[in-house]
Design an enzyme around this catalytic site. Structure first.
Site, mmCIF file in Angstrom:
data_model
loop_
_atom_site.group_PDB
_atom_site.id
_atom_site.type_symbol
_atom_site.label_atom_id
_atom_site.label_comp_id
_atom_site.label_asym_id
_atom_site.label_seq_id
_atom_site.Cartn_x
_atom_site.Cartn_y
_atom_site.Cartn_z
ATOM 1 N N GLY A 13 36.018 38.774 52.289
ATOM 2 C CA GLY A 13 35.513 38.916 53.652
ATOM 3 C C GLY A 13 34.427 39.970 53.800
ATOM 4 C CE1 TYR A 147 42.625 43.926 63.054
ATOM 5 C CE2 TYR A 147 41.394 44.066 65.099
ATOM 6 C CZ TYR A 147 41.422 43.904 63.733
ATOM 7 O OH TYR A 147 40.245 43.720 63.041
HETATM 8 N N1 CAA Z 1 43.462 35.936 78.074
HETATM 9 C C1 CAA Z 1 44.324 35.466 78.992
HETATM 10 N N2 CAA Z 1 45.290 34.604 78.702
HETATM 11 C C2 CAA Z 1 45.378 34.178 77.431
HETATM 12 C C3 CAA Z 1 44.515 34.607 76.426
HETATM 13 C C4 CAA Z 1 43.520 35.513 76.801
HETATM 14 N N3 CAA Z 1 42.625 35.986 75.913
HETATM 15 N N4 CAA Z 1 44.840 34.008 75.266
HETATM 16 C C5 CAA Z 1 45.912 33.228 75.534
HETATM 17 N N5 CAA Z 1 46.226 33.317 76.847
HETATM 18 C C6 CAA Z 1 47.256 32.619 77.550
HETATM 19 C C7 CAA Z 1 47.236 31.134 77.218
HETATM 20 O O1 CAA Z 1 46.277 30.491 78.026
HETATM 21 C C8 CAA Z 1 48.651 30.740 77.551
HETATM 22 O O2 CAA Z 1 48.814 30.609 78.938
HETATM 23 P P1 CAA Z 1 49.557 29.326 79.539
HETATM 24 O O3 CAA Z 1 50.921 29.331 78.890
HETATM 25 O O4 CAA Z 1 49.578 29.613 80.993
HETATM 26 O O5 CAA Z 1 48.710 28.168 79.150
HETATM 27 C C9 CAA Z 1 49.469 31.960 77.161
HETATM 28 O O6 CAA Z 1 48.538 33.044 77.103
HETATM 29 C C10 CAA Z 1 50.119 31.802 75.814
HETATM 30 O O7 CAA Z 1 49.089 31.508 74.854
HETATM 31 P P2 CAA Z 1 49.439 30.926 73.432
HETATM 32 O O8 CAA Z 1 50.013 29.547 73.590
HETATM 33 O O9 CAA Z 1 48.263 31.059 72.526
HETATM 34 O O10 CAA Z 1 50.651 31.884 73.039
HETATM 35 P P3 CAA Z 1 51.221 32.189 71.654
HETATM 36 O O11 CAA Z 1 52.355 33.111 71.866
HETATM 37 O O12 CAA Z 1 51.439 30.937 70.873
HETATM 38 O O13 CAA Z 1 50.009 32.954 70.910
HETATM 39 C C11 CAA Z 1 48.480 34.678 70.491
HETATM 40 C C12 CAA Z 1 49.503 34.111 71.467
HETATM 41 C C13 CAA Z 1 49.158 34.989 69.159
HETATM 42 C C14 CAA Z 1 47.944 35.942 71.075
HETATM 43 C C15 CAA Z 1 47.367 33.632 70.253
HETATM 44 O O14 CAA Z 1 46.803 33.300 71.508
HETATM 45 C C16 CAA Z 1 46.272 34.191 69.362
HETATM 46 O O15 CAA Z 1 46.394 34.202 68.160
HETATM 47 N N6 CAA Z 1 45.179 34.651 69.953
HETATM 48 C C17 CAA Z 1 44.047 35.198 69.199
HETATM 49 C C18 CAA Z 1 44.036 36.694 69.308
HETATM 50 C C19 CAA Z 1 42.749 37.182 68.649
HETATM 51 O O16 CAA Z 1 41.647 37.028 69.178
HETATM 52 N N7 CAA Z 1 42.859 37.799 67.492
HETATM 53 C C20 CAA Z 1 41.692 38.282 66.800
HETATM 54 C C21 CAA Z 1 41.901 38.077 65.337
HETATM 55 S S1 CAA Z 1 40.405 38.385 64.458
HETATM 56 C C22 CAA Z 1 40.284 40.031 64.446
HETATM 57 O O17 CAA Z 1 41.118 40.750 64.891
HETATM 58 C C23 CAA Z 1 39.042 40.592 63.836
HETATM 59 C C24 CAA Z 1 38.329 41.470 64.770
HETATM 60 O O18 CAA Z 1 38.359 42.682 64.596
HETATM 61 C C25 CAA Z 1 37.529 40.895 65.869
#
Ligand code: CAA
Length: 240
Positions: A13, A147
């Site tokens: 990466g 994180y």
């Molecule tokens: N803002 C508001 N609401 C959100 C949201 C957000 N950003 N993301 C998800 N939600 C909401 C969804 O819309 C959903 O709502 P509804 O049930 O009303 O539809 C609810 O939250 C649950 O969402 P999920 O079904 O996705 O829930 P989950 O428990 O299965 O997963 C999670 C939650 C693990 C956080 C998943 O959404 C996820 O992996 N998100 C990505 C987080 C992210 O951006 N990580 C960055 C990784 S890369 C990195 O970290 C490198 C860097 O430095 C940039």
């Protein structure tokens, strides 16, 4: 004289791009990896850069690892604290283990590595430390209290250590990448990632090489007046 650089998480990466760019520019590079030996071996075969296996979350392993690098390559002038992991989950579903492992690796790793090299840098009157933070440490991110806390901590750590190192020729800076096209970002659910990319003014994910260019600038001998700063490289997603 070619300077010696350690890059943690340096075989994949963003870290791999940093290791390669420093190597191309004449630095002696030690790329540290935690566990993926297959990828590390492939990286060494491709680049000729030496890979070292230890966990940045383990203080004793960091001390022993730095000693080994110094035996192989010479005193360490540069450390790029890039190793990082995610264990994404909303807080109400997050286990204590998911919290702790991210704090220990992402933030504890930064302490462990800096502590292992700081005495030598102070004695020699030169050091360049670059800590890889994150846009999500600056702005927070849904599903990442662990994180975001660790990365935010890195930004505070950077500013504090910059003050301590300044009089000894040691600069300490951070880079805050946005969403970069790596395995880590590829693990974000596709529907979530699509919405994130839509909010990046440049209109795409970043490339690991675009972070490496920032590191190259900060580690240069000529960058001695740049310290305690954070360089955001995020396609305009968060202007901080
Ligand atoms: N803002 C508001 N609401 C959100 C949201 C957000 N950003 N993301 C998800 N939600 C909401 C969804 O819309 C959903 O709502 P509804 O049930 O009303 O539809 C609810 O939250 C649950 O969402 P999920 O079904 O996705 O829930 P989950 O428990 O299965 O997963 C999670 C939650 C693990 C956080 C998943 O959404 C996820 O992996 N998100 C990505 C987080 C992210 O951006 N990580 C960055 C990784 S890369 C990195 O970290 C490198 C860097 O430095 C940039």
């Amino acid at each position: 004289m070619s300077r010696v650089a350690i890059v943690t998480g340096g075989t994949r990466g963003i870290g791999a791009a940093i290791s390669k760019l420093l190597h191309q520019n004449g630095y002696k590079v030690a790329a540290v990896y935690a566990g993926n030996k297959e990828r590390a071996d492939a990286f060494t075969a491709e680049t000729g850069i030496r890979a070292y296996q230890w966990s940045v979350a383990d203080y004793d392993e960091c001390v022993a690892g730095v000693k080994q690098v110094e035996r192989d390559l010479g005193p360490v002038d540069i450390v790029v604290n890039n190793a990082g992991i995610t264990r994404d989950s909303t807080l109400h579903k997050m286990s204590s283990e998911q919290w702790q492992t991210v704090i220990d690796t992402n933030l504890g790793g930064c302490f462990n590595m800096c502590r292992a090299v700081i005495d030598g840098m102070r004695e020699r009157g030169f050091g360049r430390i670059v800590n890889i933070g994150s846009i999500n440490g600056q702005a927070g991110q849904y599903g990442q209290v662990n994180y975001a806390a660790a990365k935010s901590g890195i930004h505070g750590f950077t500013k504090a250590l910059a003050q301590e190192g300044a009089a000894r020729g040691i600069t300490v800076n951070a880079i805050a990448p946005g969403y970069i096209d790596t395995d880590m970002v590829a693990a974000v659910p596709a529907n979530v990632l699509e919405k994130i990319v839509a909010k990046i003014p440049v209109g795409r994910l970043g490339r690991a090489e675009e972070i490496a260019r920032g590191v190259q600038f900060l580690v240069a001998d000529e960058a001695g007046f740049v310290t305690g700063s954070t360089l955001s490289i995020n396609g305009g997603q968060h202007m901080y």
